[in-house]
Design an enzyme around this catalytic site. Structure first.
Site, short mmCIF file in Angstrom:
data_model
loop_
_atom_site.label_atom_id
_atom_site.label_comp_id
_atom_site.label_asym_id
_atom_site.label_seq_id
_atom_site.Cartn_x
_atom_site.Cartn_y
_atom_site.Cartn_z
N GLY A 250 0.82 -1.21 0.00
CA GLY A 250 0.00 0.00 0.00
C GLY A 250 0.85 1.26 0.00
CG ASP A 251 3.44 1.76 3.16
OD1 ASP A 251 2.39 2.30 3.55
OD2 ASP A 251 4.07 0.90 3.81
#
Length: 315
Positions: A250-251
């Site tokens: 997600g990052d």
């Protein structure tokens, strides 16, 4: 300049084992140490894309010194508040037949240190991007993200926020440029079982009506959805690949999306690059690399990606 906030960074000590028995001496097959923390992950992937960033937050003790040293070695600027007590976290991850994690709590952060941090945040200038992501240490108030945004409100800063629950809802009234809930977080926010694509879009649009400029919803192996500032809907499928590691996916999507937007201003392109960066992380032992991002982008979209790096020193 892009700033990434990591309030509780860590060193992640990853131990691979054939088996694990409680109450006995166990021996590992191999060990690795990685930098941990969602904001730091974003900075590391931005570096792979040739984009400078400054990592800010709190560091303490010998682990804090090691975190900063590794960030600087990776070409990432730092401006952390150095605490006088405790140590930055060491998170232990045991990989074997089953996976086990032991995450540290982190050092105590005083009110005085919090004020020092909020003063450092004032270095962020008009036109900069400030990315806030991840959990909040127990010694900080739950509304610390709101405090940060409120202290900078009116300075024409693009805020990107990757958090959940009340922390996310509390900052919507400030009009963050980007929020990135995943599907589970979306369900928790609205206390609904959201399943269909149409419903995901509808609930994402509710977050826009509450103040978010762009809503990026990650769906794991099903890709991602985006409702952009013009209320246009975008859908992208995940790449079909064998998952090796999901930590930081997600990052990596946030890093790719913001890098793409900084470079082109195109939401379609930003979503493509965000998904590619996420996939590159998923198929590698740690975070996406420049080589893997280029390979996946060119094989998936049939476009030469090397030109992206030639003048991507965005500051």
């Amino acid at each position: 300049m892009i700033y990434t906030v990591t309030l509780n960074p860590s060193i992640d000590y990853v131990i691979k084992m054939d088996g694990f028995c409680i109450g006995r001496t166990n021996r590992s097959v191999s060990e690795e140490c990685y930098l941990g923390g969602k904001g730091i992950n974003v900075s590391l992937v931005l570096k792979e894309l040739g984009i400078r960033s400054t990592a800010i937050g709190f560091l303490s003790g010998f682990t804090g010194e090691e975190i900063e040293k590794r960030l600087l070695q990776n070409g990432i600027d730092t401006d952390f508040v150095k605490l006088g007590q405790g140590i930055s976290r060491i998170n232990i991850k045991i990989e074997g037949k089953d996976e086990t994690e032991i995450n540290g709590t982190g050092p105590e952060i005083s009110r005085e240190d919090t004020e020092k941090f909020l003063k450092k945040v004032q270095n962020v200038k008009s036109g900069d991007i400030l990315i806030m992501s991840g959990s909040v240490p127990p010694s900080l108030t739950e509304n610390i993200y709101e405090d940060i945004i409120r202290s900078l409100n009116g300075k024409n800063i693009l805020f990107a926020v990757d958090t959940s629950g009340r922390r996310l809802l509390s900052i919507l009234k400030y009009g963050p440029f980007l929020i990135k809930p995943n599907l589970q977080e979306l369900c928790e926010i609205f206390e609904e079982n959201i399943e269909s694509e149409e419903d995901i879009f509808l609930y994402g649009e509710r977050l826009k009506k509450m103040g978010a400029v762009n809503v990026l919803i990650s769906l794991g192996s099903k890709g991602a959805l985006l409702i952009d500032e013009h209320n246009s809907r975008h859908r992208i499928e995940a790449l079909k690949c064998k998952a090796v590691n999901t930590v930081g996916a997600g990052d990596s999507m946030v890093a790719g999306f913001l890098a793409g937007y900084s470079k082109t201003g195109s939401y379609e392109y930003s979503l493509k690059l965000g998904q590619i960066c996420s996939a590159a992380t998923v198929i590698l032992p740690h975070l996406a690399t420049r080589e893997k991002i280029s390979e996946l982008f060119e094989s998936t979209h049939g476009q030469n990606f090397r030109g992206f790096f030639e003048d991507s020193a965005l500051g």
